[in-house]
Write a protein that holds these residues in place. Structure first.
Motif, PDB file in Angstrom:
ATOM      1  N   ALA A 104       0.820  -1.219   0.000  1.00 61.63           N
ATOM      2  CA  ALA A 104       0.000   0.000   0.000  1.00 61.63           C
ATOM      3  C   ALA A 104       0.849   1.261   0.000  1.00 61.63           C
ATOM      4  O   ALA A 104       0.453   2.276  -0.564  1.00 61.63           O
ATOM      5  N   THR A 105       2.023   1.195   0.667  1.00 59.57           N
ATOM      6  CA  THR A 105       2.792   2.425   0.865  1.00 59.57           C
ATOM      7  C   THR A 105       4.032   2.505  -0.037  1.00 59.57           C
ATOM      8  O   THR A 105       4.840   3.428   0.109  1.00 59.57           O
ATOM      9  N   ALA A 106       4.161   1.544  -0.955  1.00 58.77           N
ATOM     10  CA  ALA A 106       5.378   1.457  -1.787  1.00 58.77           C
ATOM     11  C   ALA A 106       5.646   2.776  -2.511  1.00 58.77           C
ATOM     12  O   ALA A 106       4.727   3.419  -3.036  1.00 58.77           O
ATOM     13  N   GLY A 107       6.917   3.177  -2.511  1.00 57.34           N
ATOM     14  CA  GLY A 107       7.349   4.330  -3.297  1.00 57.34           C
ATOM     15  C   GLY A 107       6.999   5.677  -2.690  1.00 57.34           C
ATOM     16  O   GLY A 107       7.263   6.710  -3.307  1.00 57.34           O
ATOM     17  N   LEU A 108       6.398   5.692  -1.496  1.00 54.33           N
ATOM     18  CA  LEU A 108       5.952   6.980  -0.951  1.00 54.33           C
ATOM     19  C   LEU A 108       6.913   7.587   0.075  1.00 54.33           C
ATOM     20  O   LEU A 108       6.731   8.709   0.509  1.00 54.33           O
ATOM     21  N   ASP A 109       7.892   6.784   0.492  1.00 52.12           N
ATOM     22  CA  ASP A 109       8.860   7.267   1.472  1.00 52.12           C
ATOM     23  C   ASP A 109       8.156   7.879   2.695  1.00 52.12           C
ATOM     24  O   ASP A 109       8.371   9.038   3.049  1.00 52.12           O
ATOM     25  N   LEU A 110       7.290   7.067   3.312  1.00 48.48           N
ATOM     26  CA  LEU A 110       6.531   7.529   4.480  1.00 48.48           C
ATOM     27  C   LEU A 110       7.112   6.927   5.748  1.00 48.48           C
ATOM     28  O   LEU A 110       7.516   5.763   5.756  1.00 48.48           O
ATOM     29  N   GLU A 111       7.145   7.726   6.816  1.00 46.63           N
ATOM     30  CA  GLU A 111       7.411   7.144   8.143  1.00 46.63           C
ATOM     31  C   GLU A 111       6.124   6.455   8.554  1.00 46.63           C
ATOM     32  O   GLU A 111       5.067   7.085   8.521  1.00 46.63           O
ATOM     33  N   LEU A 112       6.228   5.190   8.972  1.00 45.41           N
ATOM     34  CA  LEU A 112       5.011   4.475   9.371  1.00 45.41           C
ATOM     35  C   LEU A 112       4.922   4.350  10.890  1.00 45.41           C
ATOM     36  O   LEU A 112       5.931   4.134  11.568  1.00 45.41           O
ATOM     37  N   VAL A 113       3.698   4.470  11.388  1.00 49.62           N
ATOM     38  CA  VAL A 113       3.429   4.259  12.820  1.00 49.62           C
ATOM     39  C   VAL A 113       2.337   3.207  12.924  1.00 49.62           C
ATOM     40  O   VAL A 113       1.371   3.223  12.147  1.00 49.62           O
ATOM     41  N   LEU A 114       2.507   2.278  13.868  1.00 48.08           N
ATOM     42  CA  LEU A 114       1.445   1.313  14.179  1.00 48.08           C
ATOM     43  C   LEU A 114       1.031   1.525  15.628  1.00 48.08           C
ATOM     44  O   LEU A 114       1.862   1.905  16.459  1.00 48.08           O
ATOM     45  N   GLU A 115      -0.231   1.240  15.935  1.00 46.37           N
ATOM     46  CA  GLU A 115      -0.730   1.429  17.304  1.00 46.37           C
ATOM     47  C   GLU A 115      -1.356   0.152  17.849  1.00 46.37           C
ATOM     48  O   GLU A 115      -2.530   0.140  18.226  1.00 46.37           O
ATOM     49  N   PRO A 116      -0.616  -0.939  17.902  1.00 47.96           N
ATOM     50  CA  PRO A 116      -1.227  -2.161  18.401  1.00 47.96           C
ATOM     51  C   PRO A 116      -1.357  -2.136  19.925  1.00 47.96           C
ATOM     52  O   PRO A 116      -0.456  -1.662  20.618  1.00 47.96           O
ATOM     53  N   GLY A 117      -2.466  -2.599  20.423  1.00 49.20           N
ATOM     54  CA  GLY A 117      -2.645  -2.765  21.866  1.00 49.20           C
ATOM     55  C   GLY A 117      -2.784  -4.247  22.154  1.00 49.20           C
ATOM     56  O   GLY A 117      -1.867  -4.928  22.596  1.00 49.20           O
ATOM     57  N   ARG A 118      -3.962  -4.750  21.792  1.00 51.62           N
ATOM     58  CA  ARG A 118      -4.310  -6.142  22.070  1.00 51.62           C
ATOM     59  C   ARG A 118      -3.240  -7.132  21.572  1.00 51.62           C
ATOM     60  O   ARG A 118      -2.887  -8.081  22.264  1.00 51.62           O
ATOM     61  N   PHE A 119      -2.744  -6.890  20.355  1.00 48.81           N
ATOM     62  CA  PHE A 119      -1.824  -7.853  19.757  1.00 48.81           C
ATOM     63  C   PHE A 119      -0.587  -8.070  20.645  1.00 48.81           C
ATOM     64  O   PHE A 119      -0.061  -9.170  20.726  1.00 48.81           O
ATOM     65  N   LEU A 120      -0.127  -7.013  21.310  1.00 50.64           N
ATOM     66  CA  LEU A 120       1.104  -7.124  22.093  1.00 50.64           C
ATOM     67  C   LEU A 120       0.886  -7.775  23.452  1.00 50.64           C
ATOM     68  O   LEU A 120       1.779  -8.448  23.962  1.00 50.64           O
ATOM     69  N   VAL A 121      -0.282  -7.577  24.044  1.00 51.79           N
ATOM     70  CA  VAL A 121      -0.416  -7.992  25.451  1.00 51.79           C
ATOM     71  C   VAL A 121      -1.528  -8.994  25.754  1.00 51.79           C
ATOM     72  O   VAL A 121      -1.507  -9.629  26.814  1.00 51.79           O
ATOM     73  N   ALA A 122      -2.496  -9.155  24.843  1.00 47.59           N
ATOM     74  CA  ALA A 122      -3.664  -9.986  25.197  1.00 47.59           C
ATOM     75  C   ALA A 122      -3.258 -11.402  25.582  1.00 47.59           C
ATOM     76  O   ALA A 122      -3.589 -11.891  26.668  1.00 47.59           O
ATOM     77  N   GLU A 123      -2.519 -12.056  24.694  1.00 46.16           N
ATOM     78  CA  GLU A 123      -2.201 -13.459  24.954  1.00 46.16           C
ATOM     79  C   GLU A 123      -1.087 -13.625  25.982  1.00 46.16           C
ATOM     80  O   GLU A 123      -0.794 -14.741  26.407  1.00 46.16           O
ATOM     81  N   ALA A 124      -0.480 -12.506  26.373  1.00 48.60           N
ATOM     82  CA  ALA A 124       0.580 -12.554  27.384  1.00 48.60           C
ATOM     83  C   ALA A 124       0.005 -12.517  28.796  1.00 48.60           C
ATOM     84  O   ALA A 124       0.758 -12.546  29.768  1.00 48.60           O
ATOM     85  N   GLY A 125      -1.319 -12.465  28.918  1.00 49.57           N
ATOM     86  CA  GLY A 125      -1.915 -12.363  30.251  1.00 49.57           C
ATOM     87  C   GLY A 125      -2.993 -13.392  30.496  1.00 49.57           C
ATOM     88  O   GLY A 125      -3.702 -13.796  29.567  1.00 49.57           O
ATOM     89  N   VAL A 126      -3.081 -13.822  31.747  1.00 45.20           N
ATOM     90  CA  VAL A 126      -4.205 -14.681  32.152  1.00 45.20           C
ATOM     91  C   VAL A 126      -4.851 -14.077  33.386  1.00 45.20           C
ATOM     92  O   VAL A 126      -4.218 -13.322  34.130  1.00 45.20           O
ATOM     93  N   LEU A 127      -6.094 -14.450  33.579  1.00 44.76           N
ATOM     94  CA  LEU A 127      -6.794 -14.119  34.818  1.00 44.76           C
ATOM     95  C   LEU A 127      -6.973 -15.430  35.574  1.00 44.76           C
ATOM     96  O   LEU A 127      -7.509 -16.400  35.024  1.00 44.76           O
ATOM     97  N   VAL A 128      -6.489 -15.464  36.807  1.00 45.56           N
ATOM     98  CA  VAL A 128      -6.649 -16.666  37.639  1.00 45.56           C
ATOM     99  C   VAL A 128      -7.827 -16.441  38.575  1.00 45.56           C
ATOM    100  O   VAL A 128      -7.906 -15.395  39.232  1.00 45.56           O
ATOM    101  N   ALA A 129      -8.740 -17.391  38.621  1.00 44.51           N
ATOM    102  CA  ALA A 129      -9.920 -17.263  39.469  1.00 44.51           C
ATOM    103  C   ALA A 129     -10.102 -18.547  40.281  1.00 44.51           C
ATOM    104  O   ALA A 129      -9.597 -19.608  39.899  1.00 44.51           O
ATOM    105  N   SER A 130     -10.834 -18.431  41.387  1.00 45.38           N
ATOM    106  CA  SER A 130     -11.127 -19.616  42.214  1.00 45.38           C
ATOM    107  C   SER A 130     -12.592 -20.002  42.066  1.00 45.38           C
ATOM    108  O   SER A 130     -13.464 -19.127  41.930  1.00 45.38           O
TER     109      SER A 130
END
Ligand code: LLP
Length: 426
Positions: A263-289
């Protein structure tokens, strides 16, 4: 992420640390995060884009614990923020101002001032009104604000209705058709410097086609703006990459990186991504009794000490998290169907029907997988139950990164006005 949460010697561990031990020490419900799982996700994302990785601005809203932010900041991540509070968290956790972007539909004057004072990378503008406010405030303090307009590409992401944000009727962003004129206005206004284009079409997206459509539209806008002499140099592609809650995902990073490159080929753009869930969702668990296994109305209910006050996603979005016992499965286990519910006095306090689990009794421990994002940040004091502690595990080390808050502490900041004072109270 199975390598970070696996059974060894009959019990489920986070990295080297048995979850049962953490539950014993810190009580349940309990959020546990794996630092190495977070690092692995960040590195996989950056590597998919090698040799030209974008600036990854972690969306703090997914999990704003300072230790989680610090783990990512140490790898070079920036921060995507939506409030003054998040900007302060990002800075406190060590994210340099030059890697912070600030979005959100309701920035107050005070928040705009803070963002300018800190000298952040970019403010993402959500409306014509906001553009004028930012320009006026920046001019008054003698600064020029680097801005991107958040455009609404009118693309429906394949996800839950409540977390799709890029359709015309959603409250977010600026209509694409109105964007060029507004950029012209921004270009002429003192106090703002239009440097980028921003978009974010939604969250928990596994089907990559909507990203491709939306990014294509953003890139067309970049070309048009450049043709008008507005030197756009940055494209902020938002977040939204989906993860695995059950049998799906996670999103295919190679394919995602390839479509961004196309999509961005040839445009010489600085790219920014804003992932939240992708970085931390599977890295966490909730422990319950387990409190009880109750039978009523012809159904079996597994009643837990965690509820919609602890993890609201099932009640709010109908999300279904994988649930598993902490002790390892045994061949003789009798697997039963049961509805898993919390302790809150509402019928919506249900994690899901017909989970298949072994017969469990009071005190047995369970984990909810994929609870690292939009878990603790959305927890509440509803029904005055203790709010869970959060623990970060790093190899064999662990630390409480937010202690459990008992009702006494929840009440500590409340006041009874003097005219209601009752000397007889407990
Ligand atoms: N950038 C912007 C402008 C956003 O609005 C969001 C999320 C993100 C980035 C990060 O999206 P992610 O990569 O995490 O998908 N509470 C909901 C999710 C709400 C997402 C809101 N915006 C849930 O539990 O599913």
């Amino acid at each position: 992420m199975d390598e970070f949460f696996s059974h060894r010697d009959g019990e489920l561990r986070c990295e080297e640390v048995p979850l049962a031990e953490l539950a014993r020490r810190f009580g349940t419900p309990l959020y546990v995060y794996s630092a190495n799982a977070i690092r692995a996700r960040y590195r996989a994302l950056v590597e998919a884009f090698a040799p030209d990785p974008p600036l990854v601005c972690y969306a703090l809203k997914a999990n704003h614990n300072l230790a989680v932010i610090r783990t990512l900041a140490a790898l070079g991540a920036g921060a995507d923020t939506v409030s003054a509070g998040e900007i302060l968290r990002a800075r406190r956790a060590g994210v340099p101002a030059s890697k912070i972007v600030f979005a959100g539909v309701a920035k107050t004057d005070q928040e705009i001032r803070l963002a300018l004072e800190k000298g952040i990378l970019q403010l993402n503008v959500e409306s014509a009104q906001e553009l004028e406010r930012i320009a006026a405030i920046a001019s008054a303090v003698g600064r020029s604000a680097p801005i991107a307009l958040r455009v609404n590409p009118d693309v429906a992401a394949t996800t839950h209705d409540k977390i799709a944000t890029g359709r015309k009727h959603d409250k977010f962003g600026i209509d694409l058709a109105e964007a060029p004129a507004l950029y012209e206005r921004a270009n002429a206004l003192p106090g703002v410097e239009p440097v980028g284009v921003h978009l974010h079409i939604g969250s928990q997206i596994l089907d990559l086609a909507p990203f491709e459509r939306a990014y294509g539209r953003a890139v067309e806008l970049v070309r048009e703006l450049r043709a008008r002499g507005i030197p756009i140099r940055r494209l902020d592609l938002g977040g939204g990459l989906g993860v695995r809650y059950g049998d799906e995902g996670p999103a295919d990073l190679r394919a995602f990186a390839a479509l961004v490159r196309r999509a961005t080929a040839g445009l010489d753009l600085e790219l920014v991504l804003e992932p939240g869930r992708f970085l931390v969702a599977e890295a966490g668990v909730l422990v319950a009794s387990v409190i009880y296994l109750k039978e009523a109305g012809g159904r079996r209910f597994l009643v837990l000490d965690a509820g919609m006050n602890t993890l609201v996603r099932p009640a709010m979005y109908g999300a279904r998290h994988a649930i598993a016992p902490v002790r390892a499965p045994r061949p003789e286990d009798e697997i039963l169907r049961m509805d898993v519910v919390g302790p809150i006095c509402e019928s919506s306090d249900i994690f899901g029907r017909d989970y298949r689990l072994p017969r469990l009794g009071p005190g047995d421990l369970l984990v909810f997988h994929t609870a690292g994002a939009y878990g603790m940040v959305m927890a509440s004091d509803y029904n005055s139950r203790p709010s869970p502690a959060e623990v970060l595990v790093d190899g064999a080390r662990f630390a409480v990164v937010r202690p459990r808050r008992e009702p006494e502490e929840q009440m500590a900041s409340e006041r009874i006005p003097p005219w209601l004072d009752d000397p007889g109270r407990a």
